[in-house]
Write a protein that holds these residues in place. Structure first.
Motif, PDB file in Angstrom:
ATOM      1  N   GLY A   2       5.216   2.439 -17.188  1.00  0.00           N
ATOM      2  CA  GLY A   2       5.787   3.604 -16.515  1.00  0.00           C
ATOM      3  C   GLY A   2       7.240   3.289 -16.221  1.00  0.00           C
ATOM      4  O   GLY A   2       7.639   2.120 -16.263  1.00  0.00           O
ATOM      5  N   GLY A   3       8.037   4.290 -15.946  1.00  0.00           N
ATOM      6  CA  GLY A   3       9.463   4.074 -15.715  1.00  0.00           C
ATOM      7  C   GLY A   3       9.741   3.334 -14.411  1.00  0.00           C
ATOM      8  O   GLY A   3       8.826   3.034 -13.643  1.00  0.00           O
ATOM      9  N   ILE A   4      11.013   3.051 -14.192  1.00  0.00           N
ATOM     10  CA  ILE A   4      11.437   2.397 -12.940  1.00  0.00           C
ATOM     11  C   ILE A   4      10.954   3.221 -11.739  1.00  0.00           C
ATOM     12  O   ILE A   4      11.076   4.443 -11.728  1.00  0.00           O
ATOM     13  CB  ILE A   4      12.973   2.215 -12.895  1.00  0.00           C
ATOM     14  CG1 ILE A   4      13.406   1.608 -11.565  1.00  0.00           C
ATOM     15  CG2 ILE A   4      13.731   3.516 -13.179  1.00  0.00           C
ATOM     16  CD1 ILE A   4      14.886   1.281 -11.484  1.00  0.00           C
TER      17      ILE A   4
ATOM     18  N   LYS B 215       4.021   1.425 -10.834  1.00  0.00           N
ATOM     19  CA  LYS B 215       3.203   0.450 -11.561  1.00  0.00           C
ATOM     20  C   LYS B 215       2.623  -0.609 -10.617  1.00  0.00           C
ATOM     21  O   LYS B 215       1.448  -0.909 -10.677  1.00  0.00           O
ATOM     22  CB  LYS B 215       4.030  -0.273 -12.646  1.00  0.00           C
ATOM     23  CG  LYS B 215       4.495   0.634 -13.752  1.00  0.00           C
ATOM     24  CD  LYS B 215       5.373  -0.114 -14.748  1.00  0.00           C
ATOM     25  CE  LYS B 215       6.703  -0.521 -14.168  1.00  0.00           C
ATOM     26  NZ  LYS B 215       7.582   0.587 -13.784  1.00  0.00           N
ATOM     27  N   SER B 216       3.492  -1.170  -9.748  1.00  0.00           N
ATOM     28  CA  SER B 216       3.008  -2.230  -8.852  1.00  0.00           C
ATOM     29  C   SER B 216       1.973  -1.675  -7.879  1.00  0.00           C
ATOM     30  O   SER B 216       0.972  -2.344  -7.581  1.00  0.00           O
ATOM     31  CB  SER B 216       4.165  -2.837  -8.058  1.00  0.00           C
ATOM     32  OG  SER B 216       5.145  -3.295  -8.939  1.00  0.00           O
ATOM     33  N   THR B 217       2.230  -0.461  -7.417  1.00  0.00           N
ATOM     34  CA  THR B 217       1.295   0.185  -6.481  1.00  0.00           C
ATOM     35  C   THR B 217      -0.078   0.335  -7.135  1.00  0.00           C
ATOM     36  O   THR B 217      -1.108  -0.003  -6.540  1.00  0.00           O
ATOM     37  CB  THR B 217       1.863   1.576  -6.091  1.00  0.00           C
ATOM     38  OG1 THR B 217       3.193   1.392  -5.604  1.00  0.00           O
ATOM     39  CG2 THR B 217       1.009   2.277  -5.062  1.00  0.00           C
TER      40      THR B 217
ATOM     41  N   GLU C 181      -1.239  10.131 -12.514  1.00  0.00           N
ATOM     42  CA  GLU C 181      -0.097  10.916 -12.038  1.00  0.00           C
ATOM     43  C   GLU C 181       0.176  10.525 -10.578  1.00  0.00           C
ATOM     44  O   GLU C 181      -0.736  10.548  -9.750  1.00  0.00           O
ATOM     45  CB  GLU C 181      -0.458  12.400 -12.183  1.00  0.00           C
ATOM     46  CG  GLU C 181       0.705  13.319 -11.994  1.00  0.00           C
ATOM     47  CD  GLU C 181       0.424  14.295 -10.900  1.00  0.00           C
ATOM     48  OE1 GLU C 181       0.752  13.967  -9.736  1.00  0.00           O
ATOM     49  OE2 GLU C 181      -0.144  15.358 -11.203  1.00  0.00           O
ATOM     50  N   ASN C 182       1.429  10.125 -10.312  1.00  0.00           N
ATOM     51  CA  ASN C 182       1.742   9.554  -8.990  1.00  0.00           C
ATOM     52  C   ASN C 182       2.832  10.354  -8.262  1.00  0.00           C
ATOM     53  O   ASN C 182       3.718   9.780  -7.645  1.00  0.00           O
ATOM     54  CB  ASN C 182       2.156   8.085  -9.173  1.00  0.00           C
ATOM     55  CG  ASN C 182       2.322   7.355  -7.851  1.00  0.00           C
ATOM     56  OD1 ASN C 182       1.660   7.679  -6.858  1.00  0.00           O
ATOM     57  ND2 ASN C 182       3.215   6.378  -7.819  1.00  0.00           N
ATOM     58  N   ASN C 183       2.727  11.679  -8.339  1.00  0.00           N
ATOM     59  CA  ASN C 183       3.749  12.507  -7.681  1.00  0.00           C
ATOM     60  C   ASN C 183       3.520  12.672  -6.183  1.00  0.00           C
ATOM     61  O   ASN C 183       4.474  12.748  -5.417  1.00  0.00           O
ATOM     62  CB  ASN C 183       3.799  13.903  -8.321  1.00  0.00           C
ATOM     63  CG  ASN C 183       4.377  13.838  -9.719  1.00  0.00           C
ATOM     64  OD1 ASN C 183       5.346  13.121  -9.959  1.00  0.00           O
ATOM     65  ND2 ASN C 183       3.778  14.556 -10.654  1.00  0.00           N
ATOM     66  N   LYS C 184       2.259  12.714  -5.785  1.00  0.00           N
ATOM     67  CA  LYS C 184       1.997  12.995  -4.367  1.00  0.00           C
ATOM     68  C   LYS C 184       2.294  11.777  -3.511  1.00  0.00           C
ATOM     69  O   LYS C 184       2.097  10.643  -3.949  1.00  0.00           O
ATOM     70  CB  LYS C 184       0.522  13.381  -4.185  1.00  0.00           C
ATOM     71  CG  LYS C 184       0.186  14.713  -4.800  1.00  0.00           C
ATOM     72  CD  LYS C 184      -1.105  15.251  -4.200  1.00  0.00           C
ATOM     73  CE  LYS C 184      -1.578  16.462  -4.965  1.00  0.00           C
ATOM     74  NZ  LYS C 184      -2.917  16.299  -5.531  1.00  0.00           N
ATOM     75  N   PRO C 185       2.732  12.003  -2.251  1.00  0.00           N
ATOM     76  CA  PRO C 185       2.989  10.856  -1.366  1.00  0.00           C
ATOM     77  C   PRO C 185       1.710  10.056  -1.139  1.00  0.00           C
ATOM     78  O   PRO C 185       0.620  10.629  -1.047  1.00  0.00           O
ATOM     79  CB  PRO C 185       3.451  11.500  -0.057  1.00  0.00           C
ATOM     80  CG  PRO C 185       3.672  12.934  -0.342  1.00  0.00           C
ATOM     81  CD  PRO C 185       3.000  13.286  -1.622  1.00  0.00           C
ATOM     82  N   LEU C 186       1.885   8.738  -1.048  1.00  0.00           N
ATOM     83  CA  LEU C 186       0.727   7.851  -0.898  1.00  0.00           C
ATOM     84  C   LEU C 186      -0.127   8.193   0.307  1.00  0.00           C
ATOM     85  O   LEU C 186      -1.348   8.108   0.248  1.00  0.00           O
ATOM     86  CB  LEU C 186       1.210   6.405  -0.751  1.00  0.00           C
ATOM     87  CG  LEU C 186       1.396   5.570  -2.011  1.00  0.00           C
ATOM     88  CD1 LEU C 186       1.688   4.145  -1.618  1.00  0.00           C
ATOM     89  CD2 LEU C 186       0.170   5.650  -2.916  1.00  0.00           C
ATOM     90  N   ASN C 187       0.520   8.573   1.429  1.00  0.00           N
ATOM     91  CA  ASN C 187      -0.277   8.833   2.641  1.00  0.00           C
ATOM     92  C   ASN C 187      -1.226  10.018   2.466  1.00  0.00           C
ATOM     93  O   ASN C 187      -2.206  10.144   3.178  1.00  0.00           O
ATOM     94  CB  ASN C 187       0.612   8.988   3.888  1.00  0.00           C
ATOM     95  CG  ASN C 187       1.665  10.056   3.711  1.00  0.00           C
ATOM     96  OD1 ASN C 187       1.674  10.756   2.694  1.00  0.00           O
ATOM     97  ND2 ASN C 187       2.542  10.201   4.684  1.00  0.00           N
TER      98      ASN C 187
HETATM   99  P1  ATP Z   1       9.595  -1.027 -10.916  1.00  0.00           P
HETATM  100  O1  ATP Z   1       9.179  -1.080 -12.334  1.00  0.00           O
HETATM  101  O2  ATP Z   1      10.907  -0.378 -10.759  1.00  0.00           O
HETATM  102  O3  ATP Z   1       9.511  -2.360 -10.227  1.00  0.00           O
HETATM  103  P2  ATP Z   1       7.105   0.236 -10.099  1.00  0.00           P
HETATM  104  O4  ATP Z   1       6.797   1.168 -11.215  1.00  0.00           O
HETATM  105  O5  ATP Z   1       6.337  -1.034 -10.027  1.00  0.00           O
HETATM  106  O6  ATP Z   1       8.644  -0.033 -10.073  1.00  0.00           O
HETATM  107  P3  ATP Z   1       6.430   0.635  -7.316  1.00  0.00           P
HETATM  108  O7  ATP Z   1       7.186  -0.563  -6.894  1.00  0.00           O
HETATM  109  O8  ATP Z   1       4.942   0.587  -7.277  1.00  0.00           O
HETATM  110  O9  ATP Z   1       6.919   1.087  -8.778  1.00  0.00           O
HETATM  111  O10 ATP Z   1       6.907   1.930  -6.532  1.00  0.00           O
HETATM  112  C1  ATP Z   1       8.280   2.203  -6.346  1.00  0.00           C
HETATM  113  C2  ATP Z   1       8.538   2.545  -4.878  1.00  0.00           C
HETATM  114  O11 ATP Z   1       7.918   3.780  -4.581  1.00  0.00           O
HETATM  115  C3  ATP Z   1       7.964   1.522  -3.907  1.00  0.00           C
HETATM  116  O12 ATP Z   1       8.779   1.436  -2.792  1.00  0.00           O
HETATM  117  C4  ATP Z   1       6.594   2.132  -3.551  1.00  0.00           C
HETATM  118  O13 ATP Z   1       6.161   1.730  -2.286  1.00  0.00           O
HETATM  119  C5  ATP Z   1       6.915   3.619  -3.591  1.00  0.00           C
HETATM  120  N1  ATP Z   1       5.789   4.450  -4.018  1.00  0.00           N
HETATM  121  C6  ATP Z   1       5.000   4.277  -5.096  1.00  0.00           C
HETATM  122  N2  ATP Z   1       4.094   5.260  -5.188  1.00  0.00           N
HETATM  123  C7  ATP Z   1       4.323   6.084  -4.144  1.00  0.00           C
HETATM  124  C8  ATP Z   1       3.721   7.293  -3.681  1.00  0.00           C
HETATM  125  N3  ATP Z   1       2.717   7.878  -4.310  1.00  0.00           N
HETATM  126  N4  ATP Z   1       4.221   7.834  -2.546  1.00  0.00           N
HETATM  127  C9  ATP Z   1       5.238   7.273  -1.898  1.00  0.00           C
HETATM  128  N5  ATP Z   1       5.861   6.156  -2.277  1.00  0.00           N
HETATM  129  C10 ATP Z   1       5.405   5.562  -3.379  1.00  0.00           C
END
Ligand code: ATP
Length: 211
Positions: free
Chosen positions: A10-12, A16-18, A175-181
């Motif tokens: 997935g993009g920056i 992905k880590s979440t 799909e990860n558009n919605k806020p995590l909470n």
């Molecule tokens: P990268 O490749 O740039 O390291 P990533 O794809 O691993 O990024 P994350 O680090 O998981 O992405 O998420 C990016 C930021 O967005 C983090 O601060 C994370 O806590 C936050 N985030 C991820 N998913 C959500 C969500 N659904 N709602 C709110 N914040 C989120």
């Protein structure tokens, strides 16, 4: 027996880590390309020595670690230096990742690779899982997390494949558009369902491997 490989990309700032953490909660082994990329230039490593020989001592922190912002600055200024650095690092990162992937003893392994598609690594995966997010949300989250200039985030986003291209490679999509909470429970459920699916698929994969 080698583990089935599920590539997660997935993009920056897409999440992905979440998402990887949710698989980690289910005890799925994870190999993260970003972590491997850090390991190969750890303090005292042969590659770090080569970087310092090429770019100078300013590439080291007082503790002898790689000074990432300094290196980033150097390669940002010069396409030639960037090519040199990539040619130095990429083969070792690749070899280290494959070495780690081969050593996994589990039905499947989650391989987290930001540039899975850009670096043509999908043929090594039995399954590709894409975390998809709208560009505006992705930009806002990446900006909030990285404390970077908005220009830098935009440049990185532009250097990566767009969402449509990435989705063409996807076997599965989160799909990860919605806020995590609001959405953590739904994401957890989706990850649990995918986990079951991957466990089932891994049985077919291991049978094929035995032949
Ligand atoms: P990268 O490749 O740039 O390291 P990533 O794809 O691993 O990024 P994350 O680090 O998981 O992405 O998420 C990016 C930021 O967005 C983090 O601060 C994370 O806590 C936050 N985030 C991820 N998913 C959500 C969500 N659904 N709602 C709110 N914040 C989120």
């Amino acid at each position: 027996m080698t583990a089935m490989i599920v590539g997660l990309t997935g993009g920056i700032g897409s999440g992905k880590s979440t998402i990887a953490n949710l698989f980690g909660n289910l005890s799925v082994p994870i190999i993260d390309a970003d972590i491997v990329a850090r390991e190969v230039v750890a303090k005292g490593s042969p590659l770090l020595t080569k970087i310092v020989a090429h770019f100078g001592k300013a590439m080291l922190t007082p503790e002898g670690e790689l000074n990432r912002p300094a290196l980033r600055q150097r390669v940002f200024q010069s396409e030639e230096e960037k090519t040199w650095l990539n040619a130095l690092l990429h083969p070792t990162i690749r070899e280290a990742m494959f070495h780690q992937l081969r050593a996994i003893q589990a039905p499947y392994v989650l391989w987290v690779v930001p540039l899975l598609i850009e670096n043509q690594l999908t043929p090594f995966c039995q399954r590709v899982l894409v975390v998809d997010v709208e560009p505006e949300i992705q930009f806002t989250r990446a900006l909030a997390r990285d404390n970077s200039q908005s220009e830098t985030i935009k440049n990185i986003m532009n250097s990566q494949v767009d969402s449509d291209t990435r989705l063409r490679y996807a076997d599965d999509v989160i799909e990860n558009n919605k806020p995590l909470n609001e959405n953590l429970d739904a994401l957890t459920q989706q990850v649990t369902a995918l986990h079951q699916q991957y466990l089932t698929l891994s049985q077919y994969y291991s049978k094929k491997e035995e032949k």
